[in-house]
Design a protein around this motif. Sequence first.
Motif, PDB file in Angstrom:
ATOM      1  N   ASP A   3      75.181  35.135 -21.517  1.00 24.90           N
ATOM      2  CA  ASP A   3      75.865  34.017 -20.860  1.00 24.90           C
ATOM      3  C   ASP A   3      75.809  32.757 -21.714  1.00 24.90           C
ATOM      4  O   ASP A   3      76.782  32.010 -21.806  1.00 24.90           O
ATOM      5  CB  ASP A   3      75.222  33.750 -19.493  1.00 24.90           C
ATOM      6  CG  ASP A   3      75.530  34.850 -18.483  1.00 24.90           C
ATOM      7  OD1 ASP A   3      76.484  35.623 -18.720  1.00 24.90           O
ATOM      8  OD2 ASP A   3      74.827  34.928 -17.463  1.00 24.90           O
ATOM      9  N   ASP A  17      69.056  35.494 -20.487  1.00 28.06           N
ATOM     10  CA  ASP A  17      70.437  35.027 -20.238  1.00 28.06           C
ATOM     11  C   ASP A  17      71.164  34.767 -21.553  1.00 28.06           C
ATOM     12  O   ASP A  17      71.957  33.836 -21.682  1.00 28.06           O
ATOM     13  CB  ASP A  17      70.441  33.746 -19.392  1.00 28.06           C
ATOM     14  CG  ASP A  17      69.993  33.999 -17.956  1.00 28.06           C
ATOM     15  OD1 ASP A  17      70.279  35.099 -17.439  1.00 28.06           O
ATOM     16  OD2 ASP A  17      69.368  33.115 -17.365  1.00 28.06           O
ATOM     17  N   SER A  36      69.153  40.214 -21.476  1.00 24.87           N
ATOM     18  CA  SER A  36      69.405  39.963 -20.057  1.00 24.87           C
ATOM     19  C   SER A  36      68.351  39.022 -19.488  1.00 24.87           C
ATOM     20  O   SER A  36      68.669  38.092 -18.730  1.00 24.87           O
ATOM     21  CB  SER A  36      69.408  41.295 -19.298  1.00 24.87           C
ATOM     22  OG  SER A  36      69.585  41.087 -17.918  1.00 24.87           O
TER      23      SER A  36
END
Length: 260
Positions: free
Chosen positions: A228, A225, A222
């Motif tokens: 993503d 990132d 997280s």
Amino acid sequence: MKNALAITIGVAAIGLASCGTSESGTRVSVAGLADRPDEGSILPEGPAQLAHTTTVPVTSVRPGQFVPPAASDDDFRTGLERYIGVPEDFETAVEWNHQIFEAAIQECMSTNGYDYITLPLEGGEDPNVAYLESASDEDRVGFTSLRYGVPELPPSGITCEDEAVRQVFVINAFAAEYAPFREAFYSDPRVIQATQAVEVCIFDAGESPDTASPATVEFCQSSADFQDTARKVGDELDNEFIGQYRTEIDEFVSNRPQGA
């Protein structure tokens, strides 16, 4: 860095991860075409095996864009999975896949002269036991060899499970074609940078990428990132792959056996 963080987006079942079978219901990637990162876990590198759907989109989101957008932030299907219509709900996808896989095995067994009862997803006693107990030694060996590869492989060297894997799971049907796209994923500078950031975070937490706790991995992914980035790069590569092999992929899906 890919050996340390070869992480797979979760569905699938498709035990599914090892050879495409779905009896165990282990969570791996549904379509199984890209080793994508899975929140909170670091797994050895290996292909995921799931792909189940009965429909293929006939229109693109826009010219040259084949991968539909994710349904939500929690939609972790790969771009290819979304393209071929894999259900977003994990449990539904596992059941669907299992039915298609068992239908393919049943078709193969029937073609070779054996009556085969499909196995339930939840496990339990093999419904084919009654037949095997009453069959002759020759028929029993022929049945188990063709279905399970025991006590020996069938004369062809290919079991019905092997055949079903090639019929049902996209990763197996297009393994050679997708190989360069998988390599492109791992060698993409964005993935390398995000992977390095995750590893640094894990080391800063006093753990090792090979043994880090799921909570640490999830936090570090997280922070970097990572999810993503992996999704963005994966979607780009899946879109390119579909554009190159769209006819073959559509034909593969349309020819796949249907579940019960």
